[in-house]
Design a protein around this motif. Structure first.
Motif, PDB file in Angstrom:
ATOM      1  N   GLN A 125       0.821  -1.209   0.000  1.00 29.43           N
ATOM      2  CA  GLN A 125       0.000   0.000   0.000  1.00 29.43           C
ATOM      3  C   GLN A 125       0.856   1.260   0.000  1.00 29.43           C
ATOM      4  N   TYR A 126       1.915   1.267   0.792  1.00 24.81           N
ATOM      5  CA  TYR A 126       2.745   2.473   0.907  1.00 24.81           C
ATOM      6  C   TYR A 126       3.447   2.796  -0.405  1.00 24.81           C
ATOM      7  N   THR A 127       3.929   1.751  -1.094  1.00 25.18           N
ATOM      8  CA  THR A 127       4.669   1.955  -2.335  1.00 25.18           C
ATOM      9  C   THR A 127       3.776   1.967  -3.569  1.00 25.18           C
ATOM     10  N   HIS A 128       2.477   1.687  -3.366  1.00 23.80           N
ATOM     11  CA  HIS A 128       1.502   1.610  -4.459  1.00 23.80           C
ATOM     12  C   HIS A 128       1.862   0.521  -5.462  1.00 23.80           C
ATOM     13  N   LEU A 129       2.557  -0.523  -4.991  1.00 20.74           N
ATOM     14  CA  LEU A 129       2.912  -1.653  -5.853  1.00 20.74           C
ATOM     15  C   LEU A 129       1.911  -2.792  -5.751  1.00 20.74           C
ATOM     16  N   GLY A 130       1.005  -2.718  -4.802  1.00 15.38           N
ATOM     17  CA  GLY A 130       0.009  -3.760  -4.649  1.00 15.38           C
ATOM     18  C   GLY A 130       0.362  -4.736  -3.553  1.00 15.38           C
ATOM     19  N   THR A 131      -0.669  -5.375  -3.008  1.00 14.48           N
ATOM     20  CA  THR A 131      -0.467  -6.296  -1.896  1.00 14.48           C
ATOM     21  C   THR A 131       0.406  -7.478  -2.277  1.00 14.48           C
ATOM     22  N   GLY A 132       0.176  -8.045  -3.462  1.00 16.63           N
ATOM     23  CA  GLY A 132       0.953  -9.206  -3.882  1.00 16.63           C
ATOM     24  C   GLY A 132       2.437  -8.910  -3.971  1.00 16.63           C
ATOM     25  N   THR A 133       2.782  -7.780  -4.560  1.00 15.89           N
ATOM     26  CA  THR A 133       4.193  -7.405  -4.675  1.00 15.89           C
ATOM     27  C   THR A 133       4.795  -7.128  -3.306  1.00 15.89           C
ATOM     28  N   GLY A 134       4.023  -6.473  -2.442  1.00 13.65           N
ATOM     29  CA  GLY A 134       4.523  -6.198  -1.096  1.00 13.65           C
ATOM     30  C   GLY A 134       4.814  -7.476  -0.326  1.00 13.65           C
ATOM     31  N   GLU A 176      -1.335  11.761   1.814  1.00 16.82           N
ATOM     32  CA  GLU A 176      -1.016  11.950   0.399  1.00 16.82           C
ATOM     33  C   GLU A 176      -2.278  11.912  -0.461  1.00 16.82           C
ATOM     34  N   ARG A 177      -3.173  10.961  -0.164  1.00 18.11           N
ATOM     35  CA  ARG A 177      -4.420  10.899  -0.921  1.00 18.11           C
ATOM     36  C   ARG A 177      -5.268  12.133  -0.679  1.00 18.11           C
ATOM     37  N   LEU A 178      -5.314  12.583   0.579  1.00 22.05           N
ATOM     38  CA  LEU A 178      -6.102  13.776   0.888  1.00 22.05           C
ATOM     39  C   LEU A 178      -5.531  15.018   0.205  1.00 22.05           C
ATOM     40  N   ARG A 179      -4.195  15.106   0.117  1.00 26.51           N
ATOM     41  CA  ARG A 179      -3.588  16.247  -0.575  1.00 26.51           C
ATOM     42  C   ARG A 179      -3.983  16.272  -2.045  1.00 26.51           C
ATOM     43  N   GLN A 180      -3.996  15.090  -2.652  1.00 27.47           N
ATOM     44  CA  GLN A 180      -4.369  15.029  -4.066  1.00 27.47           C
ATOM     45  C   GLN A 180      -5.828  15.404  -4.276  1.00 27.47           C
ATOM     46  N   GLU A 181      -6.686  15.067  -3.315  1.00 25.93           N
ATOM     47  CA  GLU A 181      -8.114  15.341  -3.466  1.00 25.93           C
ATOM     48  C   GLU A 181      -8.470  16.781  -3.099  1.00 25.93           C
TER      49      GLU A 181
END
Length: 810
Positions: free
Chosen positions: A70-79, A230-235
């Motif tokens: 989640q932190y790297t936005h690579l997905g759960t499987g990759t993490g 970060e998501r809130l800043r983008q929104e």
């Protein structure tokens, strides 16, 4: 093997969930230990340990893989994949445990094997700090009585006791076919561990005062449940998010003061997302004034997460602000999370920054600090602030207790664990052990849970749920804490484990020398023209030991260069030097030594055969099949040789710790059909290196213990004179323990410095000897002798002269 490993991993996963599952900690490793008992080789034991580390990580820390994804936005499987691939590095204690258990078990009984393996586990965790700071002992937190022993042995001690209980249970299971009488003793020992812990815990709890002395400290923590900035800043935009965060904390803080009558307010880590007190813009200065105005209006002190900066950079910090007086000071976070909050200097590069754009640039603080919490009623309570990963370091809490703290204030941002609560629960449990070890009450606030008030016994007296916006209100009984063994001696169990292993190795080496002398005296006719004690290495074993030793020796050269040319913290921080030295040199060097010891053998020539024996095990090679002894071109992991067979192939095993030339002469004299020139295969450099012996001044004890001890004494005396006004000033001020610990740190720094100097000196001498042997082969031996004398003079005379010149020359 896989069935046993998966069974232990599954039991460990249930153990980590908490609740009544804590009891599984005493038996969870039994299936894995039985697979280790079945391993016949060191490679098999290490393979089982590596697989166990992966399975354990998957069962206990799966939530961390999800957080990485989640932190790297690579997905759960990759993490999860990244987490499992890194498992042996994240849990290296499994490898250390299996290695030492196997090596010691080949020469000693099950009791010493279990003690040595447990010592290796806790020593590895102490000397090579883990990314998450986790250890097995944290799983005993749900047991009120068993966890109390942490004030004596720390969480590391609980881990060691759990391992010993598992060893006893595994021994009982292995003897089950022999009848009840055979299993009674190990089962009784296994049961004794939790019984002793429970008895101690009961005694501690009975001694605790039922009624607190004086007025308790009432704190209010703001759990805003605003996450994913970060998501809130983008929104919404950065300004809108800052406004929402601050407004939420303002009205919740006023509610805590006006309606809940708290003595102080605590906000979570980095809740104010810019530098407080040193604004970067006019809008930042306006926000600073706004916060100060709010605090003045409430009339109570605030402690909140923010940033601090100086000429060196920015810091994750906690600000102490007093109404009417303003900013009292900052605590700077000491334990930063790698690759997110900072990148180690040796790894940092523009390419890495492009690959990991989220990697921070914060700098670590200098350690524990204690601040006065000045309350409106006139009380002034000394408190120790800790930020997030700081609360996983027992040393910081111990240092704070020694500085006079009466309570711990912990701020964290556990929104990493938003996808699952298990990580946050484990973090809370680990933080609670800091209160048990120091007997300091603790108030903890996080962004979205779990916030809690924790008493001196580690019990959560008031807490919040996960994922709710709420005030965490708690009252803590504050008093002068009683002295615990952990506060008096520090986090000692891991260091004691390392010392035990060193003592065990020294005893084994001394016994082997005695046995060799006895055998030589009893059997003078046995051919021992070359060193009788050798190591018989397969290509894989030689590669493993060679890589470990090359890494260790190369690390010495790197550390020497870093100390001479580098910058903080390695150059000025003794603890950083000790950690780097232990992790980069001692650990791989010890691992290489263990590999060599695992394959050690007694070499002799008997009845026309080369015999390599270890106890009852014998490996024989007919001399008629040996046509050449070929010295290793690269003497790694030590000087050694390979045997060329009549078939033209090399024998599968190499012989380490041997003088190739002497071995060739002995084999030829015993009748081996040696090829012409085979006895002269060694290069002039190798011959000179093998023949020229070093004297007593070259002994490691003289060079790296006695000599730095002599150098450290005057330096430490000068330090005491300057810092405390006399040679025993620290002793009179803080006691014998502080004085001895201080001297030990000085001695460690000098010993490391001397060893690094010796490493570079040895590299220069060997380069000069090799060059001379290539240019003038006939003078290689004479040149080697002169270089060794020059090296001793430079070491014992040149080093003190250079230090004196640096100290007094300008």
């Amino acid at each position: 093997m896989l069935a046993g490993i998966f069974a232990s991993a599954a039991l460990s996963g249930v153990y980590a969930l908490g609740g009544a599952g804590w009891a599984l900690g005493f038996v969870a490793f039994v299936p894995w230990l039985r697979t280790l008992d079945a391993s016949r080789s060191i490679a098999g034991a290490l393979l089982g340990a590596a697989v166990m580390s992966i399975a354990f990580t998957a069962a206990v820390f799966f939530w961390f893989g999800t957080a990485i994804g989640q932190y790297t936005h690579l997905g759960t499987g990759t993490g999860l994949l990244v987490l499992l691939l890194a498992a042996p590095l994240l849990q290296p204690q499994f490898l250390a445990y299996a290695l030492v258990r196997h090596v010691v078990g080949r020469s000693h009984g099950p009791v010493l094997r279990a003690l040595a393996a447990a010592a290796a586990w806790v020593a590895m965790e102490r000397l090579v700090p883990k990314l998450l700071g986790d250890t097995l002992g944290h799983g005993l937190y749900p047991s009120l009585h068993l966890r109390q022993a942490a004030d004596v042995v720390g969480v590391a001690g609980l881990t060691a006791l759990l391992l010993l209980a598992n060893e006893c249970a595994a021994a009982a299971w292995a003897r089950r076919a022999e009848g009840m009488r055979a299993v009674v003793a190990p089962l009784a020992l296994a049961a004794l561990v939790p019984l002793v812990l429970a008895g101690y815990g009961l005694a501690v709890l009975l001694q605790a005062p039922a009624v607190p002395d004086g007025k308790p400290l009432r704190l209010g923590g703001v759990q805003s449940n605003i996450v994913d900035y970060e998501r809130l800043r983008q929104e919404k935009g950065a300004a809108a998010v800052v406004r929402e965060v601050l407004d939420t904390h303002y009205w919740m803080s006023r509610d805590a003061v006006e309606r809940r009558q708290v003595d102080a307010v605590l906000w979570s880590e980095t809740v104010y997302p810019t530098t407080f007190g040193s604004p970067k813009s006019e809008s930042g200065a306006e926000l600073d004034r706004e916060i100060l105005s709010t605090i003045d209006a409430t009339g109570v002190p605030f402690v909140f997460g923010t940033f601090d900066r100086d000429a060196a950079g920015e810091y994750n910090a906690a600000a102490f602000v007093v109404p009417g007086s303003g900013l009292l000071g900052f605590y700077r976070k000491t334990r930063l999370f790698p690759l997110t909050e900072y990148v180690p200097a040796w790894l940092d590069s523009p390419a890495l920054r492009r690959w990991l754009p989220w990697a921070g640039t914060w700098r670590p603080g200098t350690g524990a600090r204690v601040f006065p919490l000045r309350l409106a009623d006139g009380r002034e309570i000394p408190v120790l602030p800790l930020i997030c990963l700081d609360d996983m370091d027992a040393g910081l809490a111990i240092d704070g207790a020694r500085l006079g703290a009466q309570a711990i204030l912990t701020m964290s941002n556990d929104s990493w664990f938003s996808a699952g609560a298990q990580g946050a629960r484990l973090h809370l449990a680990a933080a609670a052990f800091r209160s048990i070890e120091t007997r300091l009450p603790q108030f903890r606030v996080t962004t979205d849970g779990y916030s809690a008030a924790i008493d001196a016994n580690g019990t959560v007296t008031a807490g919040t749920r996960r994922g709710e916006r709420t005030l965490a209100i708690g009252e803590l009984a504050v008093r002068e804490p009683r002295m615990t063994l952990m506060v008096a001696c520090g986090d000692w169990v891991g260091l004691a484990g390392a010392a035990f292993l060193v003592l065990l190795a020294a005893t084994a080496a001394s016994r082997k020398r005695g046995e060799r002398g006895s055998r030589d005296a009893a059997a003078p006719g046995v051919a021992t023209a070359w060193p009788a004690e050798v190591a018989v290495l397969s290509p894989v074993a030689r590669l493993a030991a060679g890589l470990l030793r090359a890494f260790a020796r190369g690390s010495l050269l790197w550390m020497g260069a870093a100390l001479l040319l580098g910058s903080d913290p390695l150059r000025t921080n003794t603890l950083a030097q000790i950690r780097a030295f232990a992790a980069l040199f001692l650990a791989p060097e010890a691992a290489a030594w263990c590999v060599l010891q695992a394959f050690a053998a007694r070499a002799s020539i008997e009845n026309g055969a080369l015999v390599l024996a270890r106890g009852a095990r014998r490996l024989e090679l007919a001399l008629r099949d040996v046509v050449a002894v070929e010295p290793w071109r690269v003497p790694v992991p030590s000087a050694g040789a390979s045997l060329r067979l009549a078939s033209g192939e090399l024998w599968h095993f190499g012989i380490a710790r041997v003088d190739a030339a002497a071995m060739a002469r002995a084999i030829a004299a015993a009748g081996a059909p040696m090829q012409e020139g085979a006895r002269a295969a060694a290069s002039p450099y190798a011959q000179a290196r093998a023949v020229v012996r070093r004297g007593r001044l070259d002994h490691p004890l003289a060079k790296f213990v006695l000599f730095p001890f002599v150098l450290a004494i005057p330096a430490f005396r000068l330090h005491q004179q300057i810092a405390y006004g006399g040679p025993f000033g620290e002793y009179y001020t803080f006691g014998a323990t502080a004085y001895l610990v201080s001297f030990a740190l000085w001695f460690a720094a000098w010993a490391i410095g001397v060893m690094l100097f010796a490493a570079w000196l040895r590299a220069g001498l060997e380069a000069a000897a090799l060059t001379a042997a290539l240019l003038r082969p006939g003078l290689a031996m004479q040149t080697r002798r002169r270089l060794e004398r020059l090296g001793l003079a430079t070491f014992y005379l040149g080093l003190p002269a250079a230090l004196a010149l640096l100290a007094f020359g300008g």
